[in-house]
Design an enzyme around this catalytic site. Structure first.
Site, PDB file in Angstrom:
ATOM      1  N   GLY A   1       0.795  -1.234   0.000  1.00  0.00           N
ATOM      2  CA  GLY A   1       0.000   0.000   0.000  1.00  0.00           C
ATOM      3  C   GLY A   1       0.820   1.272   0.000  1.00  0.00           C
TER       4      GLY A   1
ATOM      5  N   SER B   1       5.404   5.038  -4.148  1.00  0.00           N
ATOM      6  CA  SER B   1       6.041   6.350  -4.245  1.00  0.00           C
ATOM      7  C   SER B   1       6.026   7.078  -2.901  1.00  0.00           C
ATOM      8  CB  SER B   1       5.319   7.201  -5.286  1.00  0.00           C
ATOM      9  OG  SER B   1       5.435   6.611  -6.557  1.00  0.00           O
TER      10      SER B   1
ATOM     11  N   THR C   1      13.480  -6.765  -5.358  1.00  0.00           N
ATOM     12  CA  THR C   1      14.366  -7.393  -6.326  1.00  0.00           C
ATOM     13  C   THR C   1      15.386  -8.254  -5.588  1.00  0.00           C
ATOM     14  OG1 THR C   1      14.083  -5.520  -7.823  1.00  0.00           O
ATOM     15  CG2 THR C   1      15.992  -6.927  -8.214  1.00  0.00           C
TER      16      THR C   1
ATOM     17  N   GLN D   1      14.891   7.617 -45.692  1.00  0.00           N
ATOM     18  CA  GLN D   1      14.931   8.624 -44.627  1.00  0.00           C
ATOM     19  C   GLN D   1      14.011   8.261 -43.463  1.00  0.00           C
ATOM     20  OE1 GLN D   1      14.311  12.487 -46.445  1.00  0.00           O
ATOM     21  NE2 GLN D   1      16.482  12.627 -46.958  1.00  0.00           N
TER      22      GLN D   1
ATOM     23  N   GLN E   1       9.574  -1.170 -34.504  1.00  0.00           N
ATOM     24  CA  GLN E   1       9.017  -0.649 -35.755  1.00  0.00           C
ATOM     25  C   GLN E   1       9.966  -0.896 -36.931  1.00  0.00           C
ATOM     26  OE1 GLN E   1       5.975   0.462 -35.629  1.00  0.00           O
ATOM     27  NE2 GLN E   1       5.791   0.993 -37.782  1.00  0.00           N
TER      28      GLN E   1
ATOM     29  N   GLY F   1       9.901  -4.320 -38.231  1.00  0.00           N
ATOM     30  CA  GLY F   1       8.644  -4.764 -38.835  1.00  0.00           C
ATOM     31  C   GLY F   1       8.088  -5.971 -38.098  1.00  0.00           C
TER      32      GLY F   1
ATOM     33  N   GLU G   1      12.474   2.423  -8.833  1.00  0.00           N
ATOM     34  CA  GLU G   1      13.375   3.429  -8.248  1.00  0.00           C
ATOM     35  C   GLU G   1      12.806   4.847  -8.396  1.00  0.00           C
ATOM     36  OE1 GLU G   1      16.778   2.804  -7.035  1.00  0.00           O
ATOM     37  OE2 GLU G   1      16.747   0.643  -7.420  1.00  0.00           O
ATOM     38  N   GLY G   2      11.509   4.934  -8.278  1.00  0.00           N
ATOM     39  CA  GLY G   2      10.857   6.235  -8.428  1.00  0.00           C
ATOM     40  C   GLY G   2      10.304   6.372  -9.832  1.00  0.00           C
TER      41      GLY G   2
END
Lengths: 379, 380
Positions: free
Chosen positions: A129, A132, A158, A279, A336, A339, A363-364
């Protein structure tokens, strides 16, 4: 101003690069699939000095400083983010114990973390609960004679099931707000420390993430890290350092995505030429490279300030915010550019895409970073 | 790793910051409105050595490094972006190539008075039909006896309306494409040299730009800079350095927008408290500051590499690309934080936004920067 590495820093980078190439990268795909904790790899990292990069040599570390640390982490992260986060947490636990611990605590813990005699260290701060808003934690440590009695639940730890030692935080004075929080060192063998659920994560799958509970864990006074009531400062300091680590991890991720994409753009042809000639593709690569370099420089700046003993909290948050957000853009572009193949496990970019996602959270969160930055600037 | 300014660079920053605050910022809005060239301010810049920051003292300059130049450009542009580009053209686009490619005699005549700021130079590469693709230029220079005769038109020439000498690029051999381009130094009093009306621009209106025309404009061969056919190389290497200047200009514009937005957010109240206490505003401020810092690090890195004498084309392109795109985002947020006041000329927020827009276009568009950057990535 020279932006140059010292000889020692360059040496650490070269070592990390070699370990990343020879040991970490070849195992990354399988580690992601199996979710198996990379114990052997961690031992290799330890023998290369990479589990205690910024821990003094007298405590078994490499004593190479925060700049070397973030650079080494970039190299490992470019090969495998799951190994990188495990490495990062162990490094930070060693660093925090070296900094805030008594001589006895440091001598007992740091060499074992550096050598992988303890496979990992862990931080247990977040709770079911309270993420942050760490001051909202519910875990309590109460006095019982000469000892402390620890009770509560921790989340998202972790390496929590693999760590020889955990740094955790509890309220020792419920009425004192952040000044009522104390940091403790909890040995893995402490009775009442119970490992809960193993999280099934979308990325960084070879790293271990567990919930923990403390059920009447008895701790001696010698388990207090820093001062009683001084835990919040320890946590913030750990997070500042941790943020340079995640910034480095994200920067390494961008580089991996960029390298894979540039390679693919040279090899893949469409409409009679390599797609790198178009491009539409080139410009994505240019943006990835530019943001990579910006992320790297922000990270190096934060680490350099830390190494000089200067305030670096805002700079660490900027590095973490920028690098993690840039990583999201880079891994998405990498998919992307690849593809349809980018959406399959035929190429590593889908793993990068999943691995990167946590970087704007742990970590925030990005939101917390923006608060840290804005509060500092709007004071 | 050292990412700190030296004492000398700090002094330059502080000096320029004070000057900018006292002499530029209070006047910038009026210069913008009147499209007024700030002759007196430029004179003062010259007295401070800022028209030839990196030119050695023996040629009239301040003899400092590229990082000091970048720092100075940011501070001057923070006060007035138009003044910033006047300074940038003098330093990067005019003095720098003459220092690098000029003969001693050319430096005496064409560099020293310009680095001192007694005279003003400009750089003429772009043409009506040839911008990014310089090899398509139509301006010709024909060798005739001891002279070259130039004919053609150049466009968008910053400092053009005031310049005493033009560093101009012309084709001496069209068949060779970009390898047929040669650079010339043409004094403005040369017969056949004329200027068009100053351009009406969206922003950076304290600086002037115009078209310039060469009609059978004959200059002695001693006015050729470098060798025949070397012009393209001179232009490109000059633009590498110029991009550090424009990145710094973009930084200065963004900082102006940022600092004024922060001041406004602390003062302005809504819903019973300063708007700076709302996350919506705080998060914009955090993003603005983060992006400004990222741009500054990229810019200083490129400048550091230039000072080391190693290749820095890609790094300068990254700095210029990122800083210029950043400046548009930051100045737009600056307007947003000011609300309606951001849209009117009672505040400077709208000017910063207009000023920022050019930085993505001149000295190589963002698209050209991306081509420069990606070409280094796609080499085998």
């Amino acid at each position: 101003m020279d932006f140059e590495l010292s000889d020692l820093e360059a040496q650490v980078v070269a070592t990390a690069r070699a370990v990343a190439r020879d040991v970490v990268a070849p195992a990354a795909r399988e580690g992601d699939r199996s979710g198996k904790f990379p114990a052997e790899i961690l031992r290799t990292l330890a023998s290369a000095g990479l589990l205690a990069v910024n821990v003094p040599e007298a405590l078994g570390g490499a004593g190479a400083g925060p700049v070397a640390y973030v650079l080494a982490l970039m190299e490992i992260a470019a090969a495998d983010c799951a190994v990188a986060v495990t490495m990062a947490v162990t490094n930070m636990v060693g660093e925090i114990i070296a900094r805030y611990g008594t001589r006895e605590q440091a001598e007992r813990c740091c060499p074992k973390l550096a050598s992988a005699e303890w496979l990992a260290g862990a931080f247990a701060l977040s709770e079911p609960g309270a993420g942050s808003d760490s001051a909202g934690m519910a875990t309590r440590a109460a006095r019982r004679g000469a000892r402390w009695l620890l009770n509560g639940e921790k989340q998202w730890v972790t390496s929590g099931d693999r760590a020889g030692v955990l740094v955790t935080w509890a309220k020792t004075d419920a009425g004192a707000g952040t000044k009522g929080i104390t940091a403790f060192l909890v040995d893995a063998s402490t009775p009442g420390l119970v490992v809960g659920r193993h999280e099934q994560k979308m990325g960084i799958r070879a790293s271990s993430t567990v919930s923990l509970s403390f059920q009447d864990c008895e701790l001696p006074d010698s388990a207090v890290l820093g001062q009683a009531g001084g835990g919040f400062r320890v946590a913030m300091s750990a997070l500042d350092g941790g943020r340079t680590g995640i910034a480095a991890q994200a920067t390494g991720t961008i580089r991996a995505a960029l390298d894979a994409s540039a390679r693919y753009a040279r090899d893949r042809t469409a409409f009679g030429q390599p797609i790198g000639e178009f491009q539409a593709i080139r410009f994505m690569l240019a943006d990835m490279r530019t943001e990579h370099d910006a992320a790297r420089l922000l990270t190096l700046r934060a680490a350099a300030l830390k190494g000089q003993g200067l305030a670096f909290s805002r700079e660490a948050s900027m590095a973490k915010l920028f690098a993690s957000e840039a990583a999201q853009r880079a891994v998405s572009k990498a998919v992307q550019i690849h593809g349809g193949y980018g959406y399959t496990d035929a190429f590593p970019v889908e793993r990068y895409f999943r691995d990167a996602r946590v970087q704007t959270i742990y970590e925030g969160t990005s939101e917390i970073q923006r608060l840290v930055i804005a509060r500092d600037l709007l004071r | 790793m050292d990412i700190q300014l030296t004492d000398e660079q700090r002094q330059v920053r502080d000096l320029c910051r004070d000057f900018s605050e006292q002499e530029l910022r209070p006047n910038a809005r009026r210069w913008d409105e009147e499209h007024h060239f700030p002759r007196e301010a430029v004179q003062k810049l010259a007295e401070m050595g800022l028209m030839g920051v990196a030119v050695p003292p023996e040629w009239g300059g301040a003899g400092m490094d590229s990082v000091a130049y970048a720092v100075a450009m940011e501070e001057i542009s923070r006060g007035c972006a138009g003044t910033g580009v006047i300074m940038s053209v003098s330093n990067s686009l005019y003095c720098d190539p003459i220092l690098k490619y000029g003969t001693a005699e050319q430096k005496r005549e064409f560099l020293t008075p310009f680095a001192r700021g007694e005279k003003l130079g400009c750089f003429a590469l772009t043409e009506p039909m040839s911008g990014s693709d310089a090899a398509e230029m139509r301006t010709l220079a024909v060798a005739r006896g001891d002279e070259y005769v130039l004919s053609g038109t150049k466009n968008f020439i910053t400092n053009g309306p005031q310049a005493d000498v033009v560093l101009v690029f012309a084709m001496t051999d069209r068949a060779k494409g970009h390898k047929g381009i040669t650079a010339f130094l043409v004094p403005a009093e040369t017969k056949g040299f004329t200027r068009g009306k100053p351009d009406q621009k969206v922003g950076i209106r304290a600086s002037g730009s115009c078209s310039i025309f060469f009609e059978d404009c004959a200059v002695p061969k001693s006015c050729r800079l470098g060798q025949e056919g070397e012009g393209f190389k001179i232009a490109m290497s000059t633009l590498d350095g110029g991009r550090i200047g424009i990145a710094s200009q973009a930084l200065g514009i963004a900082r102006a927008a940022y600092e004024e937005a922060v001041a406004y957010a602390k003062e302005r109240r809504a819903f019973g408290k300063p708007i700076a206490t709302f996350q919506a505003i705080q998060f914009m401020v955090a993003d603005m500051a983060t992006e400004i810092d990222a741009a500054r690090l990229l810019t200083w890195r490129a400048a550091t590499l230039k000072d080391k004498g190693v290749r820095f084309s890609a790094e300068a392109a990254m700095a210029k690309l990122y800083a210029s795109e950043m400046a548009e985002r930051v100045t737009s947020k600056g307007i947003q934080i000011h609300g309606g006041y951001g849209y009117i000329k009672e505040f400077d927020a709208e000017r910063h936004w207009r000023d920022s827009r050019i930085t993505q276009i001149y000295e190589g568009t963002s698209e050209i920067q991306r081509i420069v950057i990606s070409s280094t990535l796609l080499k085998d």
